[in-house]
Design an enzyme around this catalytic site. Structure first.
Site, PDB file in Angstrom:
ATOM      1  N   ARG A  46       7.341 -11.063 -17.151  1.00 22.27           N
ATOM      2  CA  ARG A  46       6.182 -10.169 -16.944  1.00 22.27           C
ATOM      3  C   ARG A  46       4.870 -10.934 -17.159  1.00 22.27           C
ATOM      4  NH1 ARG A  46       4.062  -6.632 -20.601  1.00 22.27           N
ATOM      5  NH2 ARG A  46       6.005  -6.460 -21.779  1.00 22.27           N
ATOM      6  N   TYR A  98      -7.838   3.157   3.739  1.00 18.46           N
ATOM      7  CA  TYR A  98      -6.398   3.432   3.794  1.00 18.46           C
ATOM      8  C   TYR A  98      -6.088   4.710   2.984  1.00 18.46           C
ATOM      9  CZ  TYR A  98      -1.536   3.185   2.422  1.00 18.46           C
ATOM     10  OH  TYR A  98      -0.242   3.520   2.146  1.00 18.46           O
ATOM     11  N   ASP A 170     -10.238  -5.094   1.164  1.00 17.69           N
ATOM     12  CA  ASP A 170      -8.818  -5.059   1.534  1.00 17.69           C
ATOM     13  C   ASP A 170      -8.734  -5.834   2.855  1.00 17.69           C
ATOM     14  OD1 ASP A 170      -6.364  -4.419   2.673  1.00 17.69           O
ATOM     15  OD2 ASP A 170      -6.292  -2.437   1.773  1.00 17.69           O
ATOM     16  N   LYS A 195       2.767  -6.233   4.633  1.00 15.69           N
ATOM     17  CA  LYS A 195       2.468  -6.213   6.057  1.00 15.69           C
ATOM     18  C   LYS A 195       2.599  -7.631   6.645  1.00 15.69           C
ATOM     19  CE  LYS A 195       1.727  -1.847   5.448  1.00 15.69           C
ATOM     20  NZ  LYS A 195       1.219  -1.625   4.142  1.00 15.69           N
TER      21      LYS A 195
END
Ligand SMILES: Cc1ncc(COP(=O)(O)O)c(C=O)c1O
Length: 397
Positions: A46, A98, A170, A195
């Protein structure tokens, strides 16, 4: 180094311990500490993992940034950035944002006492007017989803700098291949690597880069505290995807530009939105800040009924939420990406029932076009040319 070389050699290419030609998947949650009282580079996944580090160095290099961070999804990356604002802060967002980010802002910001407003992103003076004494950040998406609206990145970032405001972008649609916002003055660049960056529709991932040391420290801590980092196996898949990102993007983009060009005068298509079409609003600004129109185009067929027959008759693209795969992906923003935007706002944004978004894959461009033209035969040309009206609303799913 040219980008074609950089996608292969920009980050670590081989494993420093074994010489392995693929960075290994360090599928380990923890690391043996040689001396229990002494710090060492990797202690717990982590906090840090060698496979993740390789990906983070690679994306930082591709985006001309000093630091990179990998998250479990694009939304985890967006949340890591946005949920670091404090009660009383104000953030200005582009209107055409978005849908998932819109939902995060409208549902989570009020809980944390963070203020926000939306502006017409295409108008630089609107950003200036929106500045308040407590404005801490501007948030941009350009080209936007799904209407490919263009924001002048440099103008907004320099306005932000003059006013001590952080600029966040973004950059999912353009990828580092076509647009490098850090070079244009942006402070934080976010990607849904689900994407184009991964590019094979088999991973969810988010990436953030910055060259600002304070922001970098904040992101590193957030990744650790939220526990929203990307796991080693998915880091490896994204690293592998990056190696072919440039050639994939060039192929998809060639397809998208070809189709946009062919469809713009088709009598069954009311409008085509694609950033390099001469009549696209902001095409000149886009040409100044990006090197391609990208792989996504949106077409307007006027009505829900036309969209429905088109979807029924298309055979090459898959019909799905998402974009950026090697396969072409057709989606319906009204009930998919923008389902969580309230209906009234959706319509005001221009996300209407006739809109269809196409993310071009790497198939043959003529095959794609022939399939689209065949599906368009079923579309009612009369309805395309009339005003769409809103009397046949469908429920978002
Ligand atoms: C522009 C943009 N940003 C962010 C996201 C969110 O990414 P993810 O689905 O990986 O969480 C999406 C998803 O469609 C998107 O299109």
């Amino acid at each position: 180094m040219k980008l074609d070389t950089k996608v292969i050699h920009g980050g670590p290419l081989t494993d420093q311990h074994t010489g392995s030609s693929s960075i290994p998947i360090y599928q380990s949650s923890t690391f043996h500490q040689k001396n229990f009282a002494e710090a060492q580079e990797f202690t717990y996944t982590r906090f840090g993992n060698p496979t993740r580090q390789a990906l983070e160095e690679t994306i930082a290099c591709l985006e001309f940034a000093e630091h990179g961070y990998a998250f479990s999804s694009g939304m985890a990356a967006i949340s890591a950035v946005l949920l670091n604002f404090s009660a009383g802060d104000h953030v200005v967002f582009c209107k055409d944002i978005y849908g998932g980010a819109h939902q995060l802002v409208s549902e989570m910001f009020p809980k944390h006492g963070i203020e926000y407003s939306y502006v017409d992103e295409t108008d630089p003076s609107a950003w200036e007017t929106a500045i308040q004494a407590n404005t801490k950040a501007f948030y941009i998406e350009t080209p936007s989803n799904p209407l490919l609206k263009i924001t002048d990145i440099q103008a907004v970032a320099s306005l932000a700098k003059e006013n001590g405001i952080t600029t966040i972008i973004d950059n999912t649609f353009m990828t580092p291949v076509y647009q490098n916002p850090i070079k244009l003055g942006v402070d934080i660049v976010i990607h849904s690597a689900t994407k184009f960056i991964n590019g094979h529709s088999d991973v969810t991932a988010g990436l953030v880069v910055t060259s600002n040391e304070e922001i970098a420290e904040m992101l590193c801590k957030t990744q650790k505290m939220f526990g929203s980092m990307l796991d080693p196996h998915n880091c490896w898949l994204v690293l592998r995807g990056i190696k072919t990102m440039k050639i994939r993007m060039d192929s998809k983009t060639e397809n998208a530009a070809f189709i946009a060009n062919e469809l713009q005068h088709h009598n069954k298509v009311r409008a085509v939105y694609y950033p390099t079409l001469a009549n696209h609003a902001g095409a000149d600004i886009h040409a100044k800040q990006a090197t391609s129109g990208g792989a996504v185009l949106t077409i307007d067929l006027g009505t829900y009924e036309n969209a429905a027959v088109f979807f029924e008759n298309i055979t090459v693209p898959i019909v799905a939420v998402s974009l950026g795969g090697v396969e072409s992906i057709l989606s319906y923003p009204y009930t998919m990406s923008h389902a969580c935007v309230p209906e009234k706002e959706r319509i005001e944004l221009g996300v209407t029932e006739g809109l269809i978004r196409l993310s071009c894959g790497i198939e043959d461009k003529q095959d794609l076009l022939d399939d689209i033209v065949k599906a368009l035969e079923y579309v009612d040309a009369g309805a395309v040319s009339q005003d769409a009206g809103q009397d046949s609303m469908v429920e978002p799913f």
